[in-house]
Design an enzyme around this catalytic site. Structure first.
Site, PDB file in Angstrom:
ATOM      1  N   ASP A  70      21.824  26.164 -78.267  1.00 63.90           N
ATOM      2  CA  ASP A  70      21.819  26.223 -76.796  1.00 63.90           C
ATOM      3  C   ASP A  70      23.203  25.997 -76.188  1.00 63.90           C
ATOM      4  O   ASP A  70      23.328  25.396 -75.102  1.00 63.90           O
ATOM      5  CB  ASP A  70      20.828  25.187 -76.215  1.00 63.90           C
ATOM      6  CG  ASP A  70      19.395  25.452 -76.661  1.00 63.90           C
ATOM      7  OD1 ASP A  70      19.052  26.623 -76.865  1.00 63.90           O
ATOM      8  OD2 ASP A  70      18.629  24.487 -76.802  1.00 63.90           O
TER       9      ASP A  70
ATOM     10  N   ASN B 103      19.357  34.167 -75.195  1.00 61.34           N
ATOM     11  CA  ASN B 103      18.242  33.212 -75.168  1.00 61.34           C
ATOM     12  C   ASN B 103      18.061  32.724 -73.751  1.00 61.34           C
ATOM     13  O   ASN B 103      19.025  32.678 -72.979  1.00 61.34           O
ATOM     14  CB  ASN B 103      18.550  32.018 -76.078  1.00 61.34           C
ATOM     15  CG  ASN B 103      17.410  31.018 -76.118  1.00 61.34           C
ATOM     16  OD1 ASN B 103      16.235  31.400 -76.182  1.00 61.34           O
ATOM     17  ND2 ASN B 103      17.737  29.738 -76.061  1.00 61.34           N
TER      18      ASN B 103
ATOM     19  N   SER C  39      18.687  28.610 -67.765  1.00 59.50           N
ATOM     20  CA  SER C  39      19.936  29.277 -68.133  1.00 59.50           C
ATOM     21  C   SER C  39      19.641  30.388 -69.130  1.00 59.50           C
ATOM     22  O   SER C  39      18.823  30.216 -70.035  1.00 59.50           O
ATOM     23  CB  SER C  39      20.892  28.293 -68.822  1.00 59.50           C
ATOM     24  OG  SER C  39      21.080  27.121 -68.060  1.00 59.50           O
TER      25      SER C  39
ATOM     26  N   HIS D  34      16.758  29.323 -71.687  1.00 61.25           N
ATOM     27  CA  HIS D  34      16.534  27.904 -71.955  1.00 61.25           C
ATOM     28  C   HIS D  34      16.177  27.216 -70.647  1.00 61.25           C
ATOM     29  O   HIS D  34      16.836  27.435 -69.624  1.00 61.25           O
ATOM     30  CB  HIS D  34      17.811  27.294 -72.554  1.00 61.25           C
ATOM     31  CG  HIS D  34      17.630  25.860 -72.937  1.00 61.25           C
ATOM     32  ND1 HIS D  34      16.916  25.478 -74.046  1.00 61.25           N
ATOM     33  CD2 HIS D  34      18.041  24.723 -72.338  1.00 61.25           C
ATOM     34  CE1 HIS D  34      16.911  24.159 -74.125  1.00 61.25           C
ATOM     35  NE2 HIS D  34      17.584  23.679 -73.100  1.00 61.25           N
TER      36      HIS D  34
HETATM   37  C1  GRF Z   1      10.232  29.170 -71.631  1.00 62.50           C
HETATM   38  O1  GRF Z   1      10.218  28.010 -70.856  1.00 62.50           O
HETATM   39  C2  GRF Z   1      11.609  29.370 -72.204  1.00 62.50           C
HETATM   40  O2  GRF Z   1      12.635  28.925 -71.383  1.00 62.50           O
HETATM   41  C3  GRF Z   1      11.556  28.540 -73.452  1.00 62.50           C
HETATM   42  O3  GRF Z   1      10.249  28.706 -73.951  1.00 62.50           O
HETATM   43  C4  GRF Z   1       9.366  29.032 -72.887  1.00 62.50           C
HETATM   44  C5  GRF Z   1       8.692  30.317 -73.256  1.00 62.50           C
HETATM   45  O4  GRF Z   1       7.687  30.671 -72.373  1.00 62.50           O
HETATM   46  N1  GRF Z   1      12.598  28.929 -74.367  1.00 62.50           N
HETATM   47  P1  GRF Z   1       7.016  32.123 -72.482  1.00 62.50           P
HETATM   48  O5  GRF Z   1       6.495  32.280 -73.884  1.00 62.50           O
HETATM   49  O6  GRF Z   1       8.060  33.136 -72.146  1.00 62.50           O
HETATM   50  O7  GRF Z   1       5.904  32.094 -71.469  1.00 62.50           O
END
Ligand code: GRF
Length: 196
Positions: A145, A107, A136, A109
């Site tokens: 997370d 994932n 991260s 984050h």
């Molecule tokens: C990103 O900020 C990611 O870290 C979070 O959700 C957002 C997704 O953005 N988990 P995208 O759909 O990849 O543009």
């Protein structure tokens, strides 16, 4: 070595696009499925235009989480996925699902974990007066997370930052970090990657 990667999204999919575009040449893995739990997620068009198989699986079609996750697991297996990248996938996965994919799911984050798991990370970093924010990539475990960190990028917080401004600068670093971590991880490297 990981060769077949599924990417789960819920929205625009900008991280997904970077992951897909990175999986060429001598990269060990290829994208085998982009799946969204939101029917009209913009990311689906981006994936389809890159010739990646796409699927929608609206969680609202299921009576409960267990039903949704059973169908999700089946779709992933049918695609031959060996690993999953969560990329803006806005559903919390149950310990039961996570245990089936433990060690095989990443994932991204938007915070310097372990600070600020969950939502509103940028607003929380600004409110706390943090000098640095960031992003991260981590392995997904049953606790939200909180899995082993595989890479981070630090981003200075500016005096005039709003959550939206900070989010946009952090997002550009996510686009560098996630593909770099995936490439190493697919090759079997679990050492944290700290990018400038
Ligand atoms: C990103 O900020 C990611 O870290 C979070 O959700 C957002 C997704 O953005 N988990 P995208 O759909 O990849 O543009």
């Amino acid at each position: 070595m990981i060769r077949r990667v599924a990417i789960l999204i819920s929205g625009g999919g900008s991280n997904m696009v970077r992951l897909v575009d990175s999986m060429t040449g001598d990269h060990p893995a290829r994208p085998v499925l982009v799946l969204s739990n939101v029917a009209r997620a913009a990311g689906l068009d981006h994936a389809a235009s890159r010739q990646v198989p796409v699927a929608t699986l609206p969680h609202t079609d299921f009576a409960d989480r267990a039903g949704f996750e059973a169908a999700l697991h089946d779709r992933l297996c049918a695609a031959g996925a060996e690993a999953i990248c969560l990329a803006g996938f806005m559903r919390i996965l149950t310990p039961d699902f996570v245990s089936r994919w433990q060690g095989r799911m990443l994932n991204i984050h938007p915070s310097l974990l372990p600070r600020y798991p969950g939502r509103d990370t940028h607003a929380r970093a600004i409110a706390a007066g943090d000098a640095e924010a960031g992003c991260s990539v981590h392995e997904v475990t049953a606790k939200l997370d909180a899995g082993p960190i595989l890479g981070q990028v630090r981003v200075p917080v500016r005096a005039d930052d709003t959550p939206a401004r900070l989010a946009s600068r952090v997002l550009t670093t996510e686009h560098r970090l996630y593909p770099a971590v995936l490439r190493r991880w697919a090759n079997g490297c679990r050492d944290p990657l700290l990018l400038p």
